[in-house]
Design a protein around this motif. Structure first.
Motif, PDB file in Angstrom:
ATOM      1  N   MET A 166      22.188 -42.726 -34.695  1.00 57.24           N
ATOM      2  CA  MET A 166      21.536 -43.099 -33.684  1.00 57.24           C
ATOM      3  C   MET A 166      21.419 -44.827 -33.887  1.00 57.24           C
ATOM      4  N   ASP A 167      21.978 -45.850 -33.617  1.00 59.10           N
ATOM      5  CA  ASP A 167      21.668 -46.876 -33.133  1.00 59.10           C
ATOM      6  C   ASP A 167      20.384 -46.833 -32.248  1.00 59.10           C
ATOM      7  N   HIS A 168      19.112 -46.941 -32.933  1.00 63.36           N
ATOM      8  CA  HIS A 168      18.107 -47.221 -31.955  1.00 63.36           C
ATOM      9  C   HIS A 168      17.634 -48.200 -30.907  1.00 63.36           C
ATOM     10  N   ILE A 169      17.637 -49.079 -31.892  1.00 64.15           N
ATOM     11  CA  ILE A 169      18.082 -50.951 -32.128  1.00 64.15           C
ATOM     12  C   ILE A 169      18.570 -51.305 -31.065  1.00 64.15           C
ATOM     13  N   ALA A 170      20.533 -50.919 -31.028  1.00 59.65           N
ATOM     14  CA  ALA A 170      21.202 -51.379 -30.476  1.00 59.65           C
ATOM     15  C   ALA A 170      20.640 -50.659 -28.826  1.00 59.65           C
ATOM     16  N   ALA A 171      20.416 -49.148 -28.145  1.00 57.34           N
ATOM     17  CA  ALA A 171      19.856 -48.439 -27.315  1.00 57.34           C
ATOM     18  C   ALA A 171      19.058 -49.232 -26.901  1.00 57.34           C
ATOM     19  N   LYS A 172      17.622 -49.696 -27.089  1.00 53.41           N
ATOM     20  CA  LYS A 172      16.337 -50.359 -26.788  1.00 53.41           C
ATOM     21  C   LYS A 172      17.099 -51.862 -26.457  1.00 53.41           C
ATOM     22  N   VAL A 173      18.229 -52.450 -26.771  1.00 53.47           N
ATOM     23  CA  VAL A 173      18.399 -53.325 -26.002  1.00 53.47           C
ATOM     24  C   VAL A 173      18.958 -53.731 -25.071  1.00 53.47           C
ATOM     25  N   PHE A 174      19.785 -52.234 -24.510  1.00 55.01           N
ATOM     26  CA  PHE A 174      20.919 -52.676 -23.825  1.00 55.01           C
ATOM     27  C   PHE A 174      20.283 -52.029 -22.822  1.00 55.01           C
ATOM     28  N   ILE A 175      18.854 -50.645 -22.885  1.00 60.47           N
ATOM     29  CA  ILE A 175      18.273 -50.809 -21.525  1.00 60.47           C
ATOM     30  C   ILE A 175      17.106 -51.926 -21.018  1.00 60.47           C
ATOM     31  N   LEU A 176      16.435 -52.397 -22.405  1.00 58.20           N
ATOM     32  CA  LEU A 176      15.405 -53.377 -21.721  1.00 58.20           C
ATOM     33  C   LEU A 176      16.244 -54.232 -21.156  1.00 58.20           C
ATOM     34  N   ASP A 177      17.467 -54.435 -21.598  1.00 64.33           N
ATOM     35  CA  ASP A 177      17.728 -56.007 -20.161  1.00 64.33           C
ATOM     36  C   ASP A 177      18.514 -55.351 -19.221  1.00 64.33           C
ATOM     37  N   LYS A 178      19.022 -54.085 -19.419  1.00 69.79           N
ATOM     38  CA  LYS A 178      19.626 -53.219 -18.124  1.00 69.79           C
ATOM     39  C   LYS A 178      17.989 -53.127 -16.778  1.00 69.79           C
ATOM     40  N   LEU A 179      16.604 -52.889 -17.214  1.00 68.75           N
ATOM     41  CA  LEU A 179      16.086 -52.727 -16.465  1.00 68.75           C
ATOM     42  C   LEU A 179      15.848 -54.658 -16.117  1.00 68.75           C
ATOM     43  N   LYS A 180      15.658 -55.237 -16.981  1.00 70.05           N
ATOM     44  CA  LYS A 180      15.477 -56.320 -16.526  1.00 70.05           C
ATOM     45  C   LYS A 180      16.277 -57.208 -15.017  1.00 70.05           C
ATOM     46  N   ARG A 181      17.467 -57.034 -15.854  1.00 67.86           N
ATOM     47  CA  ARG A 181      18.311 -57.089 -14.208  1.00 67.86           C
ATOM     48  C   ARG A 181      18.288 -55.897 -12.987  1.00 67.86           C
ATOM     49  N   GLU A 182      18.186 -55.403 -13.287  1.00 67.20           N
ATOM     50  CA  GLU A 182      18.064 -54.364 -11.707  1.00 67.20           C
ATOM     51  C   GLU A 182      17.017 -53.898 -11.667  1.00 67.20           C
ATOM     52  N   LEU A 183      16.126 -54.007 -11.868  1.00 66.03           N
ATOM     53  CA  LEU A 183      14.906 -53.453 -10.885  1.00 66.03           C
ATOM     54  C   LEU A 183      14.356 -54.241  -9.941  1.00 66.03           C
ATOM     55  N   SER A 184      13.607 -53.484  -9.023  1.00 62.83           N
ATOM     56  CA  SER A 184      13.587 -54.131  -7.930  1.00 62.83           C
ATOM     57  C   SER A 184      12.179 -55.176  -8.067  1.00 62.83           C
ATOM     58  N   ALA A 185      11.729 -55.899  -7.618  1.00 64.05           N
ATOM     59  CA  ALA A 185      11.196 -57.138  -7.405  1.00 64.05           C
ATOM     60  C   ALA A 185      10.073 -55.686  -6.849  1.00 64.05           C
ATOM     61  N   ARG A 229      22.138 -39.353 -20.600  1.00 60.72           N
ATOM     62  CA  ARG A 229      22.991 -38.563 -21.145  1.00 60.72           C
ATOM     63  C   ARG A 229      24.687 -39.326 -21.059  1.00 60.72           C
ATOM     64  N   LEU A 230      24.680 -40.742 -20.569  1.00 54.90           N
ATOM     65  CA  LEU A 230      25.652 -41.171 -20.345  1.00 54.90           C
ATOM     66  C   LEU A 230      26.265 -42.664 -21.437  1.00 54.90           C
ATOM     67  N   GLU A 231      24.681 -42.779 -21.696  1.00 54.23           N
ATOM     68  CA  GLU A 231      25.062 -44.571 -22.054  1.00 54.23           C
ATOM     69  C   GLU A 231      24.621 -43.920 -23.374  1.00 54.23           C
ATOM     70  N   LEU A 232      23.269 -42.903 -24.445  1.00 55.64           N
ATOM     71  CA  LEU A 232      23.342 -42.556 -25.055  1.00 55.64           C
ATOM     72  C   LEU A 232      24.269 -42.054 -26.519  1.00 55.64           C
ATOM     73  N   PRO A 233      25.273 -41.578 -26.027  1.00 51.21           N
ATOM     74  CA  PRO A 233      26.402 -41.232 -27.193  1.00 51.21           C
ATOM     75  C   PRO A 233      27.441 -42.227 -27.641  1.00 51.21           C
ATOM     76  N   LYS A 234      27.631 -43.550 -26.421  1.00 52.16           N
ATOM     77  CA  LYS A 234      27.181 -44.933 -27.111  1.00 52.16           C
ATOM     78  C   LYS A 234      27.068 -45.532 -28.905  1.00 52.16           C
ATOM     79  N   PHE A 235      25.286 -44.793 -28.901  1.00 46.83           N
ATOM     80  CA  PHE A 235      25.133 -45.303 -29.360  1.00 46.83           C
ATOM     81  C   PHE A 235      24.360 -44.772 -30.702  1.00 46.83           C
ATOM     82  N   GLY A 236      25.038 -43.513 -30.704  1.00 53.98           N
ATOM     83  CA  GLY A 236      25.410 -41.777 -31.914  1.00 53.98           C
ATOM     84  C   GLY A 236      24.274 -41.677 -31.365  1.00 53.98           C
ATOM     85  N   TYR A 237      24.123 -41.014 -30.181  1.00 49.82           N
ATOM     86  CA  TYR A 237      22.718 -40.022 -30.089  1.00 49.82           C
ATOM     87  C   TYR A 237      23.655 -38.826 -29.866  1.00 49.82           C
TER      88      TYR A 237
END
Length: 197
Positions: free
Chosen positions: A1-20, A81-89
Protein backbone atom coordinates in the motif's frame (compact mmCIF):
# COMPACT_ATOMS: atom_id res chain seq x y z
CA UNK A 1 0.00 0.00 0.00
CA UNK A 2 1.55 3.25 -1.11
CA UNK A 3 -0.36 5.39 1.38
CA UNK A 4 1.88 8.41 0.80
CA UNK A 5 0.96 8.53 -2.91
CA UNK A 6 -2.72 7.95 -2.04
CA UNK A 7 -2.52 10.89 0.37
CA UNK A 8 -0.95 13.18 -2.25
CA UNK A 9 -3.64 12.15 -4.76
CA UNK A 10 -6.66 12.73 -2.51
CA UNK A 11 -5.43 16.00 -0.98
CA UNK A 12 -4.84 17.37 -4.46
CA UNK A 13 -8.33 16.24 -5.55
CA UNK A 14 -9.95 17.87 -2.49
CA UNK A 15 -8.01 21.09 -3.02
CA UNK A 16 -9.13 21.32 -6.65
CA UNK A 17 -12.69 20.00 -6.48
CA UNK A 18 -14.31 20.96 -3.16
CA UNK A 19 -16.84 23.80 -3.39
CA UNK A 20 -16.00 27.11 -1.72
CA UNK A 21 -19.41 26.82 0.00
CA UNK A 22 -18.01 23.97 2.11
CA UNK A 23 -16.77 26.26 4.87
CA UNK A 24 -16.83 23.33 7.33
CA UNK A 25 -16.26 20.27 5.11
CA UNK A 26 -13.26 21.81 3.37
CA UNK A 27 -9.70 20.55 3.07
CA UNK A 28 -8.94 21.93 6.56
CA UNK A 29 -11.52 19.56 8.09
CA UNK A 30 -10.00 16.52 6.35
CA UNK A 31 -6.53 17.52 7.57
CA UNK A 32 -7.84 18.03 11.12
CA UNK A 33 -9.51 14.59 11.11
CA UNK A 34 -6.32 13.07 9.67
CA UNK A 35 -4.16 14.61 12.43
CA UNK A 36 -6.53 13.50 15.21
CA UNK A 37 -6.74 10.01 13.67
CA UNK A 38 -2.94 9.72 13.79
CA UNK A 39 -2.98 10.90 17.41
CA UNK A 40 -5.68 8.39 18.40
CA UNK A 41 -3.90 5.53 16.58
CA UNK A 42 -0.86 6.26 18.68
CA UNK A 43 -2.69 6.53 22.03
CA UNK A 44 -5.05 3.62 21.31
CA UNK A 45 -2.09 1.37 20.32
CA UNK A 46 -3.30 0.59 16.79
CA UNK A 47 -0.99 -1.64 14.70
CA UNK A 48 1.05 0.05 11.93
CA UNK A 49 -0.99 -1.69 9.18
CA UNK A 50 -4.34 -0.69 10.73
CA UNK A 51 -3.01 2.84 11.28
CA UNK A 52 -2.40 3.14 7.53
CA UNK A 53 -5.96 1.96 6.81
CA UNK A 54 -7.35 4.45 9.34
CA UNK A 55 -5.27 7.35 8.05
CA UNK A 56 -6.40 6.54 4.50
CA UNK A 57 -10.04 6.41 5.63
CA UNK A 58 -9.59 9.80 7.32
CA UNK A 59 -8.22 11.29 4.08
CA UNK A 60 -11.05 9.85 1.96
CA UNK A 61 -13.93 10.13 4.45
CA UNK A 62 -15.36 13.37 3.00
CA UNK A 63 -14.07 13.00 -0.56
CA UNK A 64 -17.66 12.36 -1.69
CA UNK A 65 -18.27 16.10 -1.26
CA UNK A 66 -16.32 16.54 -4.50
CA UNK A 67 -19.38 14.98 -6.20
CA UNK A 68 -22.36 15.95 -4.03
CA UNK A 69 -23.12 16.99 -0.45
CA UNK A 70 -25.85 14.34 -0.19
CA UNK A 71 -24.86 10.72 0.61
CA UNK A 72 -21.24 11.88 0.57
CA UNK A 73 -20.10 8.83 2.59
CA UNK A 74 -21.34 6.44 -0.13
CA UNK A 75 -19.75 8.61 -2.80
CA UNK A 76 -16.49 8.67 -0.82
CA UNK A 77 -16.52 4.87 -0.81
CA UNK A 78 -17.03 4.91 -4.59
CA UNK A 79 -13.96 7.15 -4.95
CA UNK A 80 -11.95 4.90 -2.60
CA UNK A 81 -12.94 1.76 -4.53
CA UNK A 82 -12.04 3.41 -7.83
CA UNK A 83 -8.74 5.01 -6.81
CA UNK A 84 -7.14 2.95 -4.02
CA UNK A 85 -6.38 -0.16 -6.14
CA UNK A 86 -4.02 2.11 -8.13
CA UNK A 87 -2.00 2.54 -4.92
CA UNK A 88 -1.76 -1.15 -4.11
CA UNK A 89 -4.67 -1.42 -1.66
CA UNK A 90 -6.34 -4.86 -1.66
CA UNK A 91 -10.11 -5.30 -1.96
CA UNK A 92 -10.18 -6.39 1.67
CA UNK A 93 -8.31 -3.26 2.82
CA UNK A 94 -10.63 -1.03 0.75
CA UNK A 95 -13.74 -2.64 2.26
CA UNK A 96 -12.33 -2.01 5.75
CA UNK A 97 -11.72 1.62 4.78
CA UNK A 98 -15.26 1.93 3.40
CA UNK A 99 -16.61 0.48 6.66
CA UNK A 100 -14.82 3.25 8.53
CA UNK A 101 -16.11 5.93 6.15
CA UNK A 102 -19.71 4.67 6.40
CA UNK A 103 -19.48 4.57 10.22
CA UNK A 104 -19.05 8.38 10.22
CA UNK A 105 -22.51 8.86 8.70
CA UNK A 106 -24.74 10.63 11.23
CA UNK A 107 -25.90 9.08 13.52
CA UNK A 108 -22.48 7.46 13.83
CA UNK A 109 -22.56 3.68 14.14
CA UNK A 110 -19.09 2.14 14.46
CA UNK A 111 -18.93 -1.66 14.49
CA UNK A 112 -15.30 -2.05 15.58
CA UNK A 113 -12.36 -0.23 17.17
CA UNK A 114 -11.02 1.26 13.93
CA UNK A 115 -14.44 2.62 12.95
CA UNK A 116 -14.82 4.06 16.47
CA UNK A 117 -11.50 5.90 16.13
CA UNK A 118 -12.50 7.55 12.84
CA UNK A 119 -15.90 8.52 14.25
CA UNK A 120 -14.24 10.20 17.23
CA UNK A 121 -11.65 11.95 15.06
CA UNK A 122 -14.39 13.25 12.75
CA UNK A 123 -16.25 14.97 15.61
CA UNK A 124 -13.29 15.65 17.89
CA UNK A 125 -13.98 19.40 17.87
CA UNK A 126 -17.17 18.86 19.93
CA UNK A 127 -14.98 18.65 23.02
CA UNK A 128 -12.24 21.10 22.09
CA UNK A 129 -11.47 24.78 22.69
CA UNK A 130 -12.26 25.61 19.04
CA UNK A 131 -15.83 24.26 19.31
CA UNK A 132 -17.53 27.61 18.68
CA UNK A 133 -15.22 28.79 15.88
CA UNK A 134 -15.51 25.47 14.02
CA UNK A 135 -19.25 25.38 14.69
CA UNK A 136 -19.54 28.81 13.07
CA UNK A 137 -18.08 27.41 9.83
CA UNK A 138 -20.66 24.60 9.87
CA UNK A 139 -23.45 27.13 10.44
CA UNK A 140 -22.24 29.13 7.40
CA UNK A 141 -22.14 25.96 5.30
CA UNK A 142 -25.65 24.88 6.32
CA UNK A 143 -26.94 28.38 5.51
CA UNK A 144 -25.21 28.30 2.11
CA UNK A 145 -27.03 25.05 1.29
CA UNK A 146 -30.36 26.36 2.68
CA UNK A 147 -30.47 23.75 5.44
CA UNK A 148 -30.83 26.42 8.14
CA UNK A 149 -32.15 29.95 8.05
CA UNK A 150 -31.05 31.54 11.33
CA UNK A 151 -28.95 31.27 14.46
CA UNK A 152 -31.83 30.13 16.64
CA UNK A 153 -32.45 27.10 14.40
CA UNK A 154 -28.69 26.43 14.46
CA UNK A 155 -28.45 26.50 18.24
CA UNK A 156 -31.49 24.24 18.60
CA UNK A 157 -29.85 21.83 16.15
CA UNK A 158 -26.61 21.92 18.13
CA UNK A 159 -28.40 21.06 21.39
CA UNK A 160 -30.21 18.16 19.77
CA UNK A 161 -26.99 16.93 18.14
CA UNK A 162 -24.88 17.15 21.31
CA UNK A 163 -27.58 15.38 23.34
CA UNK A 164 -27.48 12.40 20.97
CA UNK A 165 -23.73 12.33 20.34
CA UNK A 166 -21.36 10.00 22.14
CA UNK A 167 -17.62 9.44 21.91
CA UNK A 168 -16.59 5.81 21.50
CA UNK A 169 -12.90 5.41 22.32
CA UNK A 170 -11.64 5.57 25.90
CA UNK A 171 -9.20 8.31 24.84
CA UNK A 172 -11.88 10.62 23.42
CA UNK A 173 -14.31 9.90 26.25
CA UNK A 174 -11.60 10.86 28.73
CA UNK A 175 -10.28 13.96 27.03
CA UNK A 176 -13.35 15.42 25.28
CA UNK A 177 -16.53 14.61 27.23
CA UNK A 178 -16.29 17.18 30.04
CA UNK A 179 -15.86 20.10 27.67
CA UNK A 180 -18.59 18.79 25.34
CA UNK A 181 -21.04 18.60 28.28
CA UNK A 182 -20.11 22.18 29.27
CA UNK A 183 -20.91 23.40 25.73
CA UNK A 184 -24.22 21.54 25.81
CA UNK A 185 -25.11 23.26 29.09
CA UNK A 186 -24.28 26.69 27.64
CA UNK A 187 -26.30 26.04 24.50
CA UNK A 188 -29.28 24.70 26.46
CA UNK A 189 -29.32 27.95 28.46
CA UNK A 190 -29.21 29.93 25.22
CA UNK A 191 -32.10 27.94 23.72
CA UNK A 192 -34.09 28.37 26.95
CA UNK A 193 -33.62 32.14 26.63
CA UNK A 194 -35.47 31.97 23.28
CA UNK A 195 -38.50 30.52 25.06
CA UNK A 196 -38.58 33.47 27.48
CA UNK A 197 -38.71 36.10 24.75
Amino acid sequence: MDHIAAKVFILDKLKRELSANLTYHGLHHTLDVYDITKELCNIEAVTPKDSILLETAALFHDSGFTINNKEHELLGCQIARLELPKFGYTDEAIEQICGMIMATKIPQNPQNHLEAILCDADLDYLGRDDFYSIGATLYEELKAYNVLQNEEAWNRLQVSFLEKHTFFTSTSIERRTLKKVAYLTELRELVESYEKK
